[in-house]
Design a protein around this motif. Structure first.
Motif, PDB file in Angstrom:
ATOM      1  N   GLU A 175       0.834  -1.203   0.000  1.00 53.87           N
ATOM      2  CA  GLU A 175       0.000   0.000   0.000  1.00 53.87           C
ATOM      3  C   GLU A 175       0.867   1.250   0.000  1.00 53.87           C
ATOM      4  O   GLU A 175       0.602   2.209  -0.734  1.00 53.87           O
ATOM      5  CB  GLU A 175      -0.923  -0.011   1.227  1.00 53.87           C
ATOM      6  CG  GLU A 175      -1.918   1.135   1.253  1.00 53.87           C
ATOM      7  CD  GLU A 175      -2.892   1.023   2.413  1.00 53.87           C
ATOM      8  OE1 GLU A 175      -3.525   2.046   2.735  1.00 53.87           O
ATOM      9  OE2 GLU A 175      -3.017  -0.076   2.998  1.00 53.87           O
ATOM     10  N   ASP A 176       1.923   1.261   0.834  1.00 53.47           N
ATOM     11  CA  ASP A 176       2.837   2.412   0.876  1.00 53.47           C
ATOM     12  C   ASP A 176       3.540   2.594  -0.467  1.00 53.47           C
ATOM     13  O   ASP A 176       3.717   3.731  -0.941  1.00 53.47           O
ATOM     14  CB  ASP A 176       3.886   2.217   1.979  1.00 53.47           C
ATOM     15  CG  ASP A 176       3.297   2.302   3.379  1.00 53.47           C
ATOM     16  OD1 ASP A 176       2.177   2.842   3.515  1.00 53.47           O
ATOM     17  OD2 ASP A 176       3.948   1.823   4.329  1.00 53.47           O
ATOM     18  N   ALA A 177       3.958   1.476  -1.076  1.00 57.12           N
ATOM     19  CA  ALA A 177       4.649   1.560  -2.366  1.00 57.12           C
ATOM     20  C   ALA A 177       3.717   2.095  -3.451  1.00 57.12           C
ATOM     21  O   ALA A 177       4.133   2.887  -4.309  1.00 57.12           O
ATOM     22  CB  ALA A 177       5.190   0.191  -2.760  1.00 57.12           C
ATOM     23  N   LEU A 178       2.459   1.681  -3.412  1.00 60.13           N
ATOM     24  CA  LEU A 178       1.480   2.191  -4.376  1.00 60.13           C
ATOM     25  C   LEU A 178       1.279   3.694  -4.210  1.00 60.13           C
ATOM     26  O   LEU A 178       1.197   4.437  -5.193  1.00 60.13           O
ATOM     27  CB  LEU A 178       0.138   1.471  -4.196  1.00 60.13           C
ATOM     28  CG  LEU A 178      -0.120   0.215  -5.018  1.00 60.13           C
ATOM     29  CD1 LEU A 178      -1.407  -0.457  -4.560  1.00 60.13           C
ATOM     30  CD2 LEU A 178      -0.202   0.539  -6.503  1.00 60.13           C
ATOM     31  N   ALA A 179       1.221   4.126  -2.963  1.00 61.70           N
ATOM     32  CA  ALA A 179       1.000   5.548  -2.684  1.00 61.70           C
ATOM     33  C   ALA A 179       2.155   6.406  -3.179  1.00 61.70           C
ATOM     34  O   ALA A 179       1.978   7.604  -3.443  1.00 61.70           O
ATOM     35  CB  ALA A 179       0.787   5.754  -1.186  1.00 61.70           C
ATOM     36  N   ALA A 180       3.335   5.797  -3.305  1.00 62.36           N
ATOM     37  CA  ALA A 180       4.526   6.540  -3.731  1.00 62.36           C
ATOM     38  C   ALA A 180       4.671   6.611  -5.248  1.00 62.36           C
ATOM     39  O   ALA A 180       5.543   7.331  -5.760  1.00 62.36           O
ATOM     40  CB  ALA A 180       5.782   5.906  -3.132  1.00 62.36           C
ATOM     41  N   ILE A 181       3.825   5.889  -5.985  1.00 65.36           N
ATOM     42  CA  ILE A 181       3.905   5.901  -7.447  1.00 65.36           C
ATOM     43  C   ILE A 181       3.470   7.270  -7.965  1.00 65.36           C
ATOM     44  O   ILE A 181       2.458   7.819  -7.512  1.00 65.36           O
ATOM     45  CB  ILE A 181       3.015   4.794  -8.050  1.00 65.36           C
ATOM     46  CG1 ILE A 181       3.475   3.409  -7.583  1.00 65.36           C
ATOM     47  CG2 ILE A 181       3.024   4.876  -9.573  1.00 65.36           C
ATOM     48  CD1 ILE A 181       4.832   2.990  -8.070  1.00 65.36           C
ATOM     49  N   VAL A 196     -11.722  -9.708  -3.951  1.00 65.10           N
ATOM     50  CA  VAL A 196     -11.629  -8.470  -4.709  1.00 65.10           C
ATOM     51  C   VAL A 196     -11.914  -7.260  -3.820  1.00 65.10           C
ATOM     52  O   VAL A 196     -11.256  -6.216  -3.946  1.00 65.10           O
ATOM     53  CB  VAL A 196     -12.591  -8.521  -5.917  1.00 65.10           C
ATOM     54  CG1 VAL A 196     -12.609  -7.178  -6.644  1.00 65.10           C
ATOM     55  CG2 VAL A 196     -12.185  -9.631  -6.873  1.00 65.10           C
ATOM     56  N   GLU A 197     -12.860  -7.382  -2.906  1.00 65.47           N
ATOM     57  CA  GLU A 197     -13.182  -6.247  -2.040  1.00 65.47           C
ATOM     58  C   GLU A 197     -11.994  -5.868  -1.166  1.00 65.47           C
ATOM     59  O   GLU A 197     -11.713  -4.683  -0.960  1.00 65.47           O
ATOM     60  CB  GLU A 197     -14.398  -6.571  -1.173  1.00 65.47           C
ATOM     61  CG  GLU A 197     -15.705  -6.602  -1.943  1.00 65.47           C
ATOM     62  CD  GLU A 197     -16.915  -6.749  -1.024  1.00 65.47           C
ATOM     63  OE1 GLU A 197     -16.722  -6.757   0.203  1.00 65.47           O
ATOM     64  OE2 GLU A 197     -18.030  -6.856  -1.537  1.00 65.47           O
ATOM     65  N   GLN A 198     -11.312  -6.878  -0.629  1.00 63.75           N
ATOM     66  CA  GLN A 198     -10.136  -6.606   0.199  1.00 63.75           C
ATOM     67  C   GLN A 198      -9.064  -5.898  -0.627  1.00 63.75           C
ATOM     68  O   GLN A 198      -8.467  -4.907  -0.181  1.00 63.75           O
ATOM     69  CB  GLN A 198      -9.587  -7.923   0.750  1.00 63.75           C
ATOM     70  CG  GLN A 198      -8.347  -7.763   1.634  1.00 63.75           C
ATOM     71  CD  GLN A 198      -7.745  -9.114   1.987  1.00 63.75           C
ATOM     72  OE1 GLN A 198      -7.672 -10.008   1.137  1.00 63.75           O
ATOM     73  NE2 GLN A 198      -7.311  -9.271   3.219  1.00 63.75           N
ATOM     74  N   ALA A 199      -8.806  -6.405  -1.826  1.00 67.58           N
ATOM     75  CA  ALA A 199      -7.802  -5.783  -2.686  1.00 67.58           C
ATOM     76  C   ALA A 199      -8.224  -4.381  -3.099  1.00 67.58           C
ATOM     77  O   ALA A 199      -7.388  -3.471  -3.181  1.00 67.58           O
ATOM     78  CB  ALA A 199      -7.570  -6.653  -3.922  1.00 67.58           C
ATOM     79  N   ALA A 200      -9.514  -4.182  -3.335  1.00 70.35           N
ATOM     80  CA  ALA A 200     -10.002  -2.856  -3.727  1.00 70.35           C
ATOM     81  C   ALA A 200      -9.789  -1.843  -2.608  1.00 70.35           C
ATOM     82  O   ALA A 200      -9.436  -0.685  -2.861  1.00 70.35           O
ATOM     83  CB  ALA A 200     -11.482  -2.930  -4.104  1.00 70.35           C
ATOM     84  N   ARG A 201      -9.999  -2.270  -1.360  1.00 67.66           N
ATOM     85  CA  ARG A 201      -9.759  -1.355  -0.232  1.00 67.66           C
ATOM     86  C   ARG A 201      -8.294  -0.958  -0.169  1.00 67.66           C
ATOM     87  O   ARG A 201      -7.960   0.205   0.071  1.00 67.66           O
ATOM     88  CB  ARG A 201     -10.211  -2.006   1.080  1.00 67.66           C
ATOM     89  CG  ARG A 201     -11.720  -2.108   1.239  1.00 67.66           C
ATOM     90  CD  ARG A 201     -12.121  -2.463   2.652  1.00 67.66           C
ATOM     91  NE  ARG A 201     -11.656  -3.790   3.032  1.00 67.66           N
ATOM     92  CZ  ARG A 201     -12.353  -4.909   2.849  1.00 67.66           C
ATOM     93  NH1 ARG A 201     -13.544  -4.847   2.255  1.00 67.66           N
ATOM     94  NH2 ARG A 201     -11.880  -6.083   3.228  1.00 67.66           N
ATOM     95  N   LEU A 202      -7.403  -1.916  -0.385  1.00 67.76           N
ATOM     96  CA  LEU A 202      -5.966  -1.632  -0.351  1.00 67.76           C
ATOM     97  C   LEU A 202      -5.593  -0.649  -1.465  1.00 67.76           C
ATOM     98  O   LEU A 202      -4.912   0.353  -1.225  1.00 67.76           O
ATOM     99  CB  LEU A 202      -5.180  -2.933  -0.502  1.00 67.76           C
ATOM    100  CG  LEU A 202      -3.649  -2.871  -0.457  1.00 67.76           C
ATOM    101  CD1 LEU A 202      -3.101  -4.192   0.088  1.00 67.76           C
ATOM    102  CD2 LEU A 202      -3.040  -2.604  -1.829  1.00 67.76           C
ATOM    103  N   VAL A 203      -6.048  -0.942  -2.676  1.00 64.55           N
ATOM    104  CA  VAL A 203      -5.709  -0.102  -3.819  1.00 64.55           C
ATOM    105  C   VAL A 203      -6.320   1.294  -3.662  1.00 64.55           C
ATOM    106  O   VAL A 203      -5.657   2.306  -3.909  1.00 64.55           O
ATOM    107  CB  VAL A 203      -6.195  -0.765  -5.125  1.00 64.55           C
ATOM    108  CG1 VAL A 203      -6.041   0.185  -6.305  1.00 64.55           C
ATOM    109  CG2 VAL A 203      -5.424  -2.059  -5.378  1.00 64.55           C
ATOM    110  N   ALA A 204      -7.579   1.357  -3.259  1.00 68.08           N
ATOM    111  CA  ALA A 204      -8.260   2.646  -3.131  1.00 68.08           C
ATOM    112  C   ALA A 204      -7.575   3.528  -2.094  1.00 68.08           C
ATOM    113  O   ALA A 204      -7.368   4.734  -2.312  1.00 68.08           O
ATOM    114  CB  ALA A 204      -9.719   2.426  -2.752  1.00 68.08           C
ATOM    115  N   SER A 205      -7.218   2.933  -0.964  1.00 73.13           N
ATOM    116  CA  SER A 205      -6.557   3.694   0.096  1.00 73.13           C
ATOM    117  C   SER A 205      -5.239   4.279  -0.388  1.00 73.13           C
ATOM    118  O   SER A 205      -4.915   5.439  -0.136  1.00 73.13           O
ATOM    119  CB  SER A 205      -6.328   2.792   1.315  1.00 73.13           C
ATOM    120  OG  SER A 205      -5.563   3.460   2.299  1.00 73.13           O
ATOM    121  N   ALA A 206      -4.474   3.466  -1.120  1.00 71.50           N
ATOM    122  CA  ALA A 206      -3.156   3.898  -1.581  1.00 71.50           C
ATOM    123  C   ALA A 206      -3.249   4.982  -2.651  1.00 71.50           C
ATOM    124  O   ALA A 206      -2.427   5.894  -2.693  1.00 71.50           O
ATOM    125  CB  ALA A 206      -2.378   2.704  -2.114  1.00 71.50           C
TER     126      ALA A 206
END
Length: 201
Positions: free
Chosen positions: A69-75, A129-139
């Motif tokens: 999640e942190d790495a995604l947020a840094a993109i 998918v819902e769990q992954a969507a929460r991770l992606v959306a947050s990031a």
């Protein structure tokens, strides 16, 4: 910023899991008891259950996703979503030391081969998918019901399951590398039009 207490709890949880995975590799999952794990981690049995409700939970606990999640947020903004996911996964696993990466591969092998863990994963909805969507959306600062976020989450969840299937067939494969290979193929496009059509011989 996490507090000292939270950091200590995270270290204790990680140590319990590290010793559990080592024992599972050495003795086998079924032959390793909660008492064995607690003794190896030098904690009380009650401490084990403070962090993990069951032995299966020790395997299913994933402390890599928060790093993802942190790495995604840094993109950088404007990066295509699937490319961002691939970059973030590569960056996340590049930061793991060799022991941690080995442990991640072992975790996935146990999920694949131990029926109790596989059942627990399904019961907890891990990799859904819902769990992954929460991770992606947050990031990425989007909402979990954003169609692009849900689509990307579906790609991530599907890639994880597909990687497990391939590794089960070819045990020499790396789960992490196979997941990345699948996502790269999705990003570049799978040439289904070049494949034989339904009903052709």
């Amino acid at each position: 910023m996490t507090s000292l207490r939270e950091r200590k709890k995270a270290r204790t949880r990680a140590e319990i899991q590290r010793h559990a995975l080592r024992l599972f590799a050495e003795r086998g999952y079924d032959a390793t008891t909660v008492e064995d794990i607690a003794d190896a981690a030098e904690v009380a049995r009650s401490t084990f259950f403070r962090y993990f409700a069951t032995k299966e939970d020790v395997v299913l606990f994933d402390d890599v996703d928060p790093q993802l999640e942190d790495a995604l947020a840094a993109i950088p903004a404007g990066t295509p979503l699937l490319a961002a996911l691939i970059q973030a996964i590569r960056a996340t696993f590049a930061e793991l030391d060799e022991h941690k990466r080995v442990h991640e591969e072992l975790r996935m092998r146990l999920v694949r081969t131990v029926p109790e863990i596989a059942a627990a994963r399904r019961a907890r909805g891990a990799w859904d998918v819902e769990q992954a969507a929460r991770l992606v959306a947050s990031a990425l600062g989007r909402t979990p019901d954003d169609i692009e976020v849900v689509t990307l989450a579906g790609a991530l969840a599907g890639a994880r399951f597909a990687a497990q299937t391939l590794v089960a067939r070819e045990p020499h494969r790396s789960y992490v590398d196979t997941t990345l290979e699948i996502l790269e193929r999705l990003r570049s496009g799978i040439p289904l039009a070049d494949e034989p059509t339904v009903g052709s011989s």
